[in-house]
Write a protein that holds these residues in place. Structure first.
Motif, mmCIF file in Angstrom:
data_model
loop_
_atom_site.group_PDB
_atom_site.id
_atom_site.type_symbol
_atom_site.label_atom_id
_atom_site.label_comp_id
_atom_site.label_asym_id
_atom_site.label_seq_id
_atom_site.Cartn_x
_atom_site.Cartn_y
_atom_site.Cartn_z
ATOM 1 N N VAL A 95 -58.855 5.219 3.980
ATOM 2 C CA VAL A 95 -57.920 5.224 2.679
ATOM 3 C C VAL A 95 -57.956 6.507 1.931
ATOM 4 N N ARG A 96 -58.768 7.740 2.344
ATOM 5 C CA ARG A 96 -58.968 8.664 1.567
ATOM 6 C C ARG A 96 -59.723 8.499 0.126
ATOM 7 N N GLY A 97 -60.266 9.529 -0.543
ATOM 8 C CA GLY A 97 -60.941 9.496 -1.462
ATOM 9 C C GLY A 97 -60.442 9.607 -2.710
ATOM 10 N N PRO A 125 -61.670 21.409 -8.338
ATOM 11 C CA PRO A 125 -62.256 20.641 -7.273
ATOM 12 C C PRO A 125 -61.501 20.530 -5.990
ATOM 13 N N GLU A 126 -60.387 20.772 -5.910
ATOM 14 C CA GLU A 126 -59.298 20.757 -5.115
ATOM 15 C C GLU A 126 -57.969 21.391 -5.204
ATOM 16 N N GLY A 127 -57.412 21.528 -4.259
ATOM 17 C CA GLY A 127 -56.125 22.427 -4.294
ATOM 18 C C GLY A 127 -54.674 21.907 -4.476
ATOM 19 N N THR A 128 -54.531 20.588 -4.365
ATOM 20 C CA THR A 128 -53.241 19.957 -4.621
ATOM 21 C C THR A 128 -52.649 19.693 -5.974
ATOM 22 N N ALA A 129 -53.412 19.077 -6.803
ATOM 23 C CA ALA A 129 -53.056 19.090 -8.066
ATOM 24 C C ALA A 129 -52.520 20.312 -8.638
ATOM 25 N N PHE A 132 -65.027 23.330 -6.219
ATOM 26 C CA PHE A 132 -66.305 23.220 -6.875
ATOM 27 C C PHE A 132 -66.364 21.783 -6.867
ATOM 28 N N ARG A 133 -67.577 21.066 -6.584
ATOM 29 C CA ARG A 133 -67.822 19.628 -6.707
ATOM 30 C C ARG A 133 -69.142 19.585 -6.811
ATOM 31 N N TYR A 134 -69.492 18.700 -7.773
ATOM 32 C CA TYR A 134 -70.968 18.488 -7.950
ATOM 33 C C TYR A 134 -71.595 17.401 -7.295
ATOM 34 N N GLU A 135 -71.762 17.901 -5.812
ATOM 35 C CA GLU A 135 -71.936 16.789 -5.057
ATOM 36 C C GLU A 135 -73.562 17.076 -4.589
ATOM 37 N N ARG A 136 -74.236 16.127 -3.893
ATOM 38 C CA ARG A 136 -75.566 16.101 -3.227
ATOM 39 C C ARG A 136 -75.446 17.190 -2.068
ATOM 40 N N ARG A 180 -71.867 20.196 3.335
ATOM 41 C CA ARG A 180 -71.406 19.855 2.048
ATOM 42 C C ARG A 180 -72.165 20.560 0.866
ATOM 43 N N PHE A 181 -71.428 21.261 0.068
ATOM 44 C CA PHE A 181 -71.700 22.325 -0.768
ATOM 45 C C PHE A 181 -71.153 22.034 -2.403
ATOM 46 N N ARG A 182 -71.474 22.625 -3.232
ATOM 47 C CA ARG A 182 -71.176 22.604 -4.468
ATOM 48 C C ARG A 182 -70.080 23.690 -4.620
ATOM 49 N N MET A 212 -52.561 23.305 2.414
ATOM 50 C CA MET A 212 -51.322 23.364 2.694
ATOM 51 C C MET A 212 -50.275 22.313 2.235
ATOM 52 N N GLU A 213 -49.122 22.512 1.630
ATOM 53 C CA GLU A 213 -48.500 21.623 0.864
ATOM 54 C C GLU A 213 -47.057 21.568 1.248
ATOM 55 N N ILE A 214 -46.213 20.651 1.100
ATOM 56 C CA ILE A 214 -44.909 20.674 1.335
ATOM 57 C C ILE A 214 -44.316 19.671 0.379
ATOM 58 N N HIS A 263 -64.980 26.415 0.326
ATOM 59 C CA HIS A 263 -63.662 26.953 0.375
ATOM 60 C C HIS A 263 -62.721 26.165 1.028
ATOM 61 N N GLN A 264 -61.584 26.058 0.660
ATOM 62 C CA GLN A 264 -60.666 25.199 1.351
ATOM 63 C C GLN A 264 -59.378 26.142 1.557
ATOM 64 N N VAL A 265 -58.647 25.773 2.664
ATOM 65 C CA VAL A 265 -57.406 26.173 2.781
ATOM 66 C C VAL A 265 -56.559 24.608 2.553
ATOM 67 N N ASP A 313 -56.873 9.189 -5.612
ATOM 68 C CA ASP A 313 -55.856 8.211 -5.637
ATOM 69 C C ASP A 313 -54.375 8.546 -5.356
ATOM 70 N N TYR A 314 -53.886 9.854 -5.241
ATOM 71 C CA TYR A 314 -52.706 10.146 -5.257
ATOM 72 C C TYR A 314 -52.018 9.690 -3.991
ATOM 73 N N TYR A 315 -52.779 9.385 -2.779
ATOM 74 C CA TYR A 315 -51.961 9.252 -1.744
ATOM 75 C C TYR A 315 -51.199 7.966 -1.455
ATOM 76 N N ASN A 316 -49.982 7.915 -0.669
ATOM 77 C CA ASN A 316 -49.503 6.902 -0.222
ATOM 78 C C ASN A 316 -48.736 7.167 1.344
ATOM 79 N N ILE A 319 -46.104 15.973 1.090
ATOM 80 C CA ILE A 319 -47.294 15.805 1.921
ATOM 81 C C ILE A 319 -48.375 17.291 2.084
ATOM 82 N N GLY A 320 -49.618 16.896 2.135
ATOM 83 C CA GLY A 320 -50.199 18.222 2.311
ATOM 84 C C GLY A 320 -51.513 17.949 2.965
ATOM 85 N N ALA A 321 -52.412 18.868 3.099
ATOM 86 C CA ALA A 321 -53.665 18.681 3.753
ATOM 87 C C ALA A 321 -54.518 19.725 3.404
HETATM 88 P P1 HAM Z 1 -60.622 16.349 0.723
HETATM 89 O O1 HAM Z 1 -60.688 15.434 1.699
HETATM 90 O O2 HAM Z 1 -61.428 16.028 -0.526
HETATM 91 O O3 HAM Z 1 -59.005 16.337 0.433
HETATM 92 O O4 HAM Z 1 -60.999 17.799 0.987
HETATM 93 C C1 HAM Z 1 -60.581 18.532 2.429
HETATM 94 C C2 HAM Z 1 -61.643 19.043 3.163
HETATM 95 O O5 HAM Z 1 -62.231 19.843 2.163
HETATM 96 C C3 HAM Z 1 -62.568 18.066 3.893
HETATM 97 O O6 HAM Z 1 -62.021 17.633 4.806
HETATM 98 C C4 HAM Z 1 -63.735 19.099 4.060
HETATM 99 O O7 HAM Z 1 -63.633 19.820 5.078
HETATM 100 C C5 HAM Z 1 -63.826 20.118 2.716
HETATM 101 N N1 HAM Z 1 -64.780 19.564 1.762
HETATM 102 C C6 HAM Z 1 -64.598 18.794 0.721
HETATM 103 N N2 HAM Z 1 -65.732 18.733 -0.230
HETATM 104 C C7 HAM Z 1 -66.464 19.594 0.675
HETATM 105 C C8 HAM Z 1 -68.008 19.968 0.326
HETATM 106 N N3 HAM Z 1 -68.489 19.383 -0.917
HETATM 107 N N4 HAM Z 1 -68.439 20.924 0.865
HETATM 108 C C9 HAM Z 1 -67.727 21.377 1.878
HETATM 109 N N5 HAM Z 1 -66.579 20.974 2.409
HETATM 110 C C10 HAM Z 1 -65.789 20.191 1.703
HETATM 111 C C11 HAM Z 1 -58.775 17.429 -0.534
HETATM 112 O O8 HAM Z 1 -59.131 18.179 -1.114
HETATM 113 C C12 HAM Z 1 -57.040 17.129 -0.798
HETATM 114 N N6 HAM Z 1 -56.420 18.177 -1.756
HETATM 115 C C13 HAM Z 1 -56.565 17.625 0.408
HETATM 116 C C14 HAM Z 1 -54.885 17.374 0.660
HETATM 117 C C15 HAM Z 1 -53.989 18.223 0.337
HETATM 118 N N7 HAM Z 1 -54.246 16.119 0.468
HETATM 119 C C16 HAM Z 1 -53.041 16.478 0.326
HETATM 120 N N8 HAM Z 1 -52.869 17.811 0.367
#
Ligand code: HAM
Length: 419
Positions: A257-259, A80-84, A109-113, A118-120, A127-129, A123-125, A261-264, A303-305
């Motif tokens: 607060v961001r959604g 569902p995301e790239g940091t972990a 991939f996220r099973y969202e409405r 907002r898609f299921r 970036m992590e340090i 694509h993300q880019v 749990d790993y943030y500080n 740190i990352g985004a």
């Molecule tokens: P996130 O805020 O869950 O963070 O997602 C980052 C970005 O992915 C969002 O700002 C949004 O642009 C895009 N995104 C998330 N969900 C969807 C969706 N269902 N459809 C389209 N775009 C979406 C993370 O994923 C963290 N891993 C970011 C991070 C990296 N933190 C530290 N390092």
């Protein structure tokens, strides 16, 4: 017709997608990041342990795949995301290059409405340090993103919002303070059902509630940035001073607060009103405990985004004309007049392709319709081969801008088109 799966999309035109990827690759390399790729399939456990069991992503949105193998292999899922995964790779490969500055991109991939932006499958880019805890690193990182969006992509109508969540001790102390605030009778009896649930399971997420009555109540809530230890307070001040010194405009949002749990400490989001309800196009922050939580070294701050490519495309679409998008190569079209000239056309095309000259052959249709197709495809020259040309080793070349036609030897074509 079998339609595409709900919440997914086809990219029929990849111009903006590729423009973003090319630009971020350049930006990352300028800032000393290298590219990595991790698998789309990961174990479910990886995200339970990192994002947190009570986050929306883990509790409701995971695409879990039943393993075909008997005997209890780990449960696997679509990431569902790239940091972990990046932290997992860092630990698994015992990376010694510290700080490890990496980026990757691909589908999540996220099973969202599904709704606009907002898609299921999206694509993300990412970036992590990993391995640097200095505030200056946060500032350099945020500056890189800000420069990327404003100077490389020319996106202007956005805000950078930031908050500071403190260290693990600050967070624990603050959770108690917030709980006390939320336990007040007038609050408990007024807040919505979702906030009541979050109060018990993941209390800081109450600040994400969209209900206006709840939001009004939380205006008087204690904020974590006002409850920091001495060290964190100094870091928070330094962060703000250095962002100002590097001319990065930001807005302090105490409820961010961001959604996950790993943030500080530092957390931030880039948001744009042009996106509608899903207004965040990039989000990130510090995750100083995650490497250890996932079985790695203890003192490995990070740190990352990540930004969402689909959301950035929505912002770039109106700016298409202003962007320095590379033009496709000049096209030339070969038109064999009958099937008898197909082989000659194939051989000629083969020679042109070998010299990297963009060429296509039109095999079907009347002369008139083939000329129309060539013009519609934007061909600069049309190379017509009829019976005479085939016999004499020539080709009739037509300049599609001037309309001028000329018979030339086939062996001279490469030189002519290269000129
Ligand atoms: P996130 O805020 O869950 O963070 O997602 C980052 C970005 O992915 C969002 O700002 C949004 O642009 C895009 N995104 C998330 N969900 C969807 C969706 N269902 N459809 C389209 N775009 C979406 C993370 O994923 C963290 N891993 C970011 C991070 C990296 N933190 C530290 N390092």
């Amino acid at each position: 017709m079998i339609p595409r799966v709900k919440g997914t999309q086809d990219f029929i035109d990849c111009t903006l997608f590729n423009f973003i990827i090319d630009a971020i690759k350049k930006q990352c390399s300028t800032y000393h990041f290298t590219e990595i790729q991790t698998p789309i399939l990961e174990s479910v456990d990886l995200f339970c342990r990192s994002l947190g069991l009570y986050t929306d992503v883990v509790s409701k949105e995971m695409f879990i795949i039943e393993s075909r193998q008997e005997g209890g292999e780990d449960r696997i899922c679509l990431r569902p995301e790239g940091t972990a995964p990046t932290v997992r790779a860092f630990n698994e490969h015992h990376i010694q290059t510290i700080p490890w500055k990496v980026f990757s991109y691909g589908p999540m991939f996220r099973y969202e409405r599904p709704q606009k932006g907002r898609f299921r499958q999206f694509h993300q880019v990412t970036m992590e340090i990993i391995g640097s805890g200095v505030v200056g690193e946060d500032v350099q990182f945020i500056t890189m993103l800000n420069n990327f969006f404003s100077k490389k992509l020319m996106v202007h109508n956005y805000e950078l919002i930031i908050n500071f969540l403190g260290c693990a001790d600050d967070r624990n102390a603050y959770l108690g303070i917030l709980k006390k605030f939320m336990d007040q009778d007038d609050i408990t009896h007024t807040i919505c059902a979702q906030c009541l649930e979050r109060k018990e399971r993941n209390i800081m997420r109450i600040f994400d509630c969209k209900n206006s009555q709840c939001q009004e109540l939380y205006r008087n809530a204690p904020y974590i940035a006002d409850n920091l230890c001495q060290n964190c307070s100094t870091e928070w001040n330094t962060l703000q001073q250095q962002l100002t010194a590097t001319s990065v405009s930001y807005v302090y949002r105490p409820t961010l607060v961001r959604g996950l749990d790993y943030y500080n400490k530092t957390v931030f989001e880039f948001v744009s009103k042009n996106l509608g309800a899903q207004d965040t196009f990039c989000g990130g922050g510090r995750y100083n405990q995650l490497v250890e939580q996932l079985g790695g070294n203890k003192d490995m701050p990070a740190i990352g985004a990540a930004f969402g490519i689909e959301r950035l495309i929505l912002l770039l679409e109106p700016l298409r004309e202003q962007l320095a998008i590379a033009h496709p190569p000049t096209l030339h079209m070969i038109i064999p007049m009958t099937q008898a000239q197909h082989t000659t056309a194939l051989l000629l095309a083969d020679t042109l392709h070998a010299h990297d000259i963009c060429t296509d052959i039109l095999f079907e249709g009347s002369m008139k319709s083939m000329m129309r197709k060539a013009s519609k495809a934007g061909a600069a020259y049309v190379l017509i081969i009829g019976e005479t040309e085939q016999q004499t080793g020539t080709v009739m070349i037509k300049n599609m801008t001037t309309g001028v036609e000329q018979s030339v030897a086939q062996i001279d074509i490469v030189d002519i088109l290269k000129k």
